[in-house]
Write an enzyme that holds these catalytic residues in place. Structure first.
Site, PDB file in Angstrom:
ATOM      1  N   GLU A 144     -29.466  -0.550  31.523  1.00 35.33           N
ATOM      2  CA  GLU A 144     -29.988  -1.125  30.272  1.00 35.33           C
ATOM      3  C   GLU A 144     -30.674   0.016  29.545  1.00 35.33           C
ATOM      4  OE1 GLU A 144     -29.746  -4.198  29.149  1.00 35.33           O
ATOM      5  OE2 GLU A 144     -28.944  -5.229  30.903  1.00 35.33           O
ATOM      6  N   GLU A 186     -33.797   6.359  18.296  1.00 33.90           N
ATOM      7  CA  GLU A 186     -34.756   5.306  18.605  1.00 33.90           C
ATOM      8  C   GLU A 186     -36.132   5.779  18.165  1.00 33.90           C
ATOM      9  OE1 GLU A 186     -34.588   4.633  22.838  1.00 33.90           O
ATOM     10  OE2 GLU A 186     -34.509   2.499  22.485  1.00 33.90           O
ATOM     11  N   LYS A 228     -38.646   1.622  41.902  1.00 34.91           N
ATOM     12  CA  LYS A 228     -39.452   2.748  41.409  1.00 34.91           C
ATOM     13  C   LYS A 228     -39.904   2.420  39.997  1.00 34.91           C
ATOM     14  CE  LYS A 228     -39.061   6.266  38.943  1.00 34.91           C
ATOM     15  NZ  LYS A 228     -40.414   6.232  38.349  1.00 34.91           N
ATOM     16  N   CYS A 233     -36.708  -1.917  23.307  1.00 35.57           N
ATOM     17  CA  CYS A 233     -35.335  -1.397  23.196  1.00 35.57           C
ATOM     18  C   CYS A 233     -34.506  -2.165  22.189  1.00 35.57           C
ATOM     19  CB  CYS A 233     -34.663  -1.416  24.558  1.00 35.57           C
ATOM     20  SG  CYS A 233     -34.678  -3.041  25.293  1.00 35.57           S
TER      21      CYS A 233
HETATM   22  P1  NAD Z   1     -37.144   6.894  30.789  1.00 37.26           P
HETATM   23  O1  NAD Z   1     -35.658   6.954  30.891  1.00 37.26           O
HETATM   24  O2  NAD Z   1     -37.881   8.137  30.509  1.00 37.26           O
HETATM   25  O3  NAD Z   1     -37.752   6.332  32.143  1.00 37.26           O
HETATM   26  C1  NAD Z   1     -37.312   5.135  32.721  1.00 37.26           C
HETATM   27  C2  NAD Z   1     -37.529   5.202  34.204  1.00 37.26           C
HETATM   28  O4  NAD Z   1     -36.712   6.225  34.734  1.00 37.26           O
HETATM   29  C3  NAD Z   1     -38.962   5.542  34.618  1.00 37.26           C
HETATM   30  O5  NAD Z   1     -39.264   4.830  35.783  1.00 37.26           O
HETATM   31  C4  NAD Z   1     -38.880   7.020  34.910  1.00 37.26           C
HETATM   32  O6  NAD Z   1     -39.823   7.452  35.832  1.00 37.26           O
HETATM   33  C5  NAD Z   1     -37.496   7.100  35.511  1.00 37.26           C
HETATM   34  N1  NAD Z   1     -36.897   8.430  35.473  1.00 37.26           N
HETATM   35  C6  NAD Z   1     -37.008   9.382  34.539  1.00 37.26           C
HETATM   36  N2  NAD Z   1     -36.272  10.468  34.887  1.00 37.26           N
HETATM   37  C7  NAD Z   1     -35.679  10.163  36.065  1.00 37.26           C
HETATM   38  C8  NAD Z   1     -34.794  10.847  36.934  1.00 37.26           C
HETATM   39  N3  NAD Z   1     -34.350  12.072  36.657  1.00 37.26           N
HETATM   40  N4  NAD Z   1     -34.385  10.233  38.060  1.00 37.26           N
HETATM   41  C9  NAD Z   1     -34.807   8.987  38.338  1.00 37.26           C
HETATM   42  N5  NAD Z   1     -35.649   8.290  37.563  1.00 37.26           N
HETATM   43  C10 NAD Z   1     -36.070   8.872  36.440  1.00 37.26           C
HETATM   44  O7  NAD Z   1     -37.440   5.753  29.740  1.00 37.26           O
HETATM   45  P2  NAD Z   1     -38.868   5.219  29.271  1.00 37.26           P
HETATM   46  O8  NAD Z   1     -39.405   6.174  28.272  1.00 37.26           O
HETATM   47  O9  NAD Z   1     -39.714   4.830  30.440  1.00 37.26           O
HETATM   48  O10 NAD Z   1     -38.459   3.849  28.570  1.00 37.26           O
HETATM   49  C11 NAD Z   1     -38.075   3.773  27.255  1.00 37.26           C
HETATM   50  C12 NAD Z   1     -36.565   3.677  27.164  1.00 37.26           C
HETATM   51  O11 NAD Z   1     -36.115   2.545  27.870  1.00 37.26           O
HETATM   52  C13 NAD Z   1     -36.107   3.487  25.741  1.00 37.26           C
HETATM   53  O12 NAD Z   1     -34.977   4.274  25.499  1.00 37.26           O
HETATM   54  C14 NAD Z   1     -35.746   2.011  25.698  1.00 37.26           C
HETATM   55  O13 NAD Z   1     -34.816   1.685  24.705  1.00 37.26           O
HETATM   56  C15 NAD Z   1     -35.227   1.794  27.067  1.00 37.26           C
HETATM   57  N6  NAD Z   1     -35.281   0.374  27.418  1.00 37.26           N
HETATM   58  C16 NAD Z   1     -34.114  -0.333  27.477  1.00 37.26           C
HETATM   59  C17 NAD Z   1     -34.148  -1.684  27.771  1.00 37.26           C
HETATM   60  C18 NAD Z   1     -32.873  -2.475  27.841  1.00 37.26           C
HETATM   61  O14 NAD Z   1     -32.914  -3.556  28.380  1.00 37.26           O
HETATM   62  N7  NAD Z   1     -31.769  -1.992  27.328  1.00 37.26           N
HETATM   63  C19 NAD Z   1     -35.359  -2.314  28.008  1.00 37.26           C
HETATM   64  C20 NAD Z   1     -36.542  -1.582  27.944  1.00 37.26           C
HETATM   65  C21 NAD Z   1     -36.478  -0.217  27.647  1.00 37.26           C
END
Ligand code: NAD
Length: 472
Positions: A255, A376, A180, A289
């Protein structure tokens, strides 16, 4: 958007051998963050489509895990080659839906492909063990097997590499996947799946469902056929998904977010520290991140570092942030810091010309209690905090619930060891800010997550250990 191969622009879900819309026929827009234009629409799928994708991944599992690692490796290598052959188109799609400049997007495609190539080989080295038995006549053996159907949920900031980092090891290990992608960037995911198809990866091995995150997530985390969840995204969503996985006791890797300290000591090479800070802080417009979130700078070098940093920031040409909400969030953190006594030496506001752009910003006089030093930022803002001693720097650096990445610039080898051992972070850059590579373990401690991606450790996340005890 011009593409050399327009058929890479897919706008339907992929379930088994079919490209399909949502059962409801509903769609949602994919928008260019640079100008708000609608680039495409993709299906708003939900529970029922996700369940079918899981069932299809489950029915594809026996044949896929039944191949030898070498056979899977040949197909993965072909996928890798096709990704590189279509690098420019994949980068164009990525820039259109995510906003990062073309050079960065091409770099991400190459970096992402590296995970497919590396794990195509690593799959051949999934060794078991024979353990010397304490009981005469008994044999003790350890087998490693693919965990089964994997659910992968990915964020928008690296629309390509966050997918290959999961699918490379999962497929190499013999697992099948339901992916997804983030709502903002589904087109990169669908283009990757189109290329997997052309590479000959069998239908059902890699499925993609776009749509309603809560509904899709609920099915992925509750369906007992899914044996593993690999999630990259925010800490809040990661925690919720971990709870949701408890009832079916899935293997989980997460992650999550970070709050990386970037520490500059008096004895640092100033040129290297400034270049490192620019690369770490402003890559992807600060939406990374592992990007430097707080710059901790020692008294003696502080003013020189600030001057050079502001000068270097003045030459940057950054892409937009992902959407208007992101701009508002960054603006709020900057305004809060300024209200509490910080000063913006450059930037500090959204770009006057409009769009989702925020001017690259350097904030001095930041204190550890300000929100921008604790949350962040996910934008092009560098908050600088002064410190006096090494102990103080380590204490400030560790004073966060996050533990993903930390960076330090110093010429003292003894101090490097103290930092490597004293910093509570999963990834530590010493005189280096570009640390990501498929050959090294990437992941966080504390509330930054569970598990590692990349390297020989990354494939363990997709394996089950089975102990066999045999007499005779
Ligand atoms: P997010 O958590 O809002 O979304 C990530 C994914 O989760 C998306 O596909 C979103 O549609 C999905 N999602 C959201 N709510 C959900 C739910 N209730 N059930 C299932 N799926 C759901 O994060 P974002 O804004 O897309 O990404 C940014 C974040 O990701 C930042 O916090 C960043 O630090 C983190 N990140 C971490 C890494 C790592 O390797 N540690 C790498 C890249 C990004």
């Amino acid at each position: 958007m011009h593409l050399d191969d327009p058929s890479l622009l897919r706008s339907l879900c992929r379930i088994g051998e079919e490209w399909v819309g949502a059962d409801s026929q509903e769609v949602f827009d994919v928008v260019d963050p640079a100008d708000g234009r609608v680039i495409a629409t993709v299906p708003r799928a939900g529970k029922a489509e996700t369940r079918r994708a899981i069932e299809r991944a489950s029915s594809a599992l026996p044949a896929w895990r039944g191949l030898t690692a070498r056979e899977r490796g040949v197909l993965l290598r072909r996928w890798h080659d096709l990704i590189l052959q279509h690098r420019d188109d994949l980068a164009r799609i990525m820039t259109a839906e995510q906003g990062k400049p073309q050079a960065e997007a091409r770099g991400e495609v190459s970096y992402g492909a590296g995970f497919i190539d590396w794990f195509a080989e690593e799959g051949k080295r999934i060794y078991g063990d024979i353990i010397p038995s304490p009981f005469p006549g008994r044999r003790i053996m350890v087998l490693k097997e693919p965990v089964g159907v994997v659910a992968a949920i990915t964020p928008w900031n690296f629309p390509n590499a966050m997918i290959t980092r999961k699918c490379g090891p999962a497929l190499a290990a013999g697992c099948t996947v339901v992916l997804k992608p983030a709502e903002d960037t589904p087109l990169s995911a669908l283009a990757l799946v189109e290329l997997a198809d052309r590479a000959g990866i069998p239908a059902g091995v890699l499925n993609v469902v776009t749509g309603h995150p809560v509904e899709i997530g609920a099915e992925l985390t509750s369906n007992p056929l899914v044996r593993k969840l690999s999630f990259t995204g925010s800490t809040a969503v990661g925690k919720a998904l971990l709870r949701q996985c408890a009832d079916t006791m899935k293997k989980v890797s997460l992650e999550l977010g970070g709050n990386a300290p970037f520490i500059v000591f008096d004895d640092a090479d100033l040129d290297a520290a400034v270049a490192g800070a620019i690369a770490s802080k402003f890559r992807n417009s600060g939406q990374t991140c592992i990007c430097a979130n707080r710059l901790l700078v020692q008294d003696g070098i502080h003013d020189a570092f600030v001057d050079r940093l502001v000068e270097a920031v003045g030459t940057l040409d950054l892409g937009p942030l992902i959407h208007g909400r992101a701009v508002e969030g960054v603006e709020r953190l900057v305004n809060d810091a300024v209200a509490l006594g910080a000063r913006a030496l450059c930037g500090g506001t959204r770009r006057a010309a409009g769009g989702n752009y925020f001017d690259p910003t350097v904030l001095v006089g930041v204190t550890p209690s300000m929100a921008c030093a604790n949350q962040e930022i996910f934008g092009p803002v560098a908050p600088l905090i002064r410190f006096h001693t090494e102990d103080e720097a380590i204490r400030l650096a560790n004073d966060t619930p996050y533990g993903l990445a930390a960076y330090a610039y110093t010429r003292d080898a003894g101090r490097e060891w103290r930092l490597a051992e004293g910093l509570e972070f999963g990834i530590i850059g010493l005189n280096e800010s570009m640390v990501s590579t498929e050959v090294a373990p990437f992941g966080g401690m504390k509330e930054s997550g569970l598990g590692r991606e990349g390297s020989k450790y990354g494939i363990d996340e997709y394996l089950e250990i089975k102990y066999v005890c045999r007499t005779g």
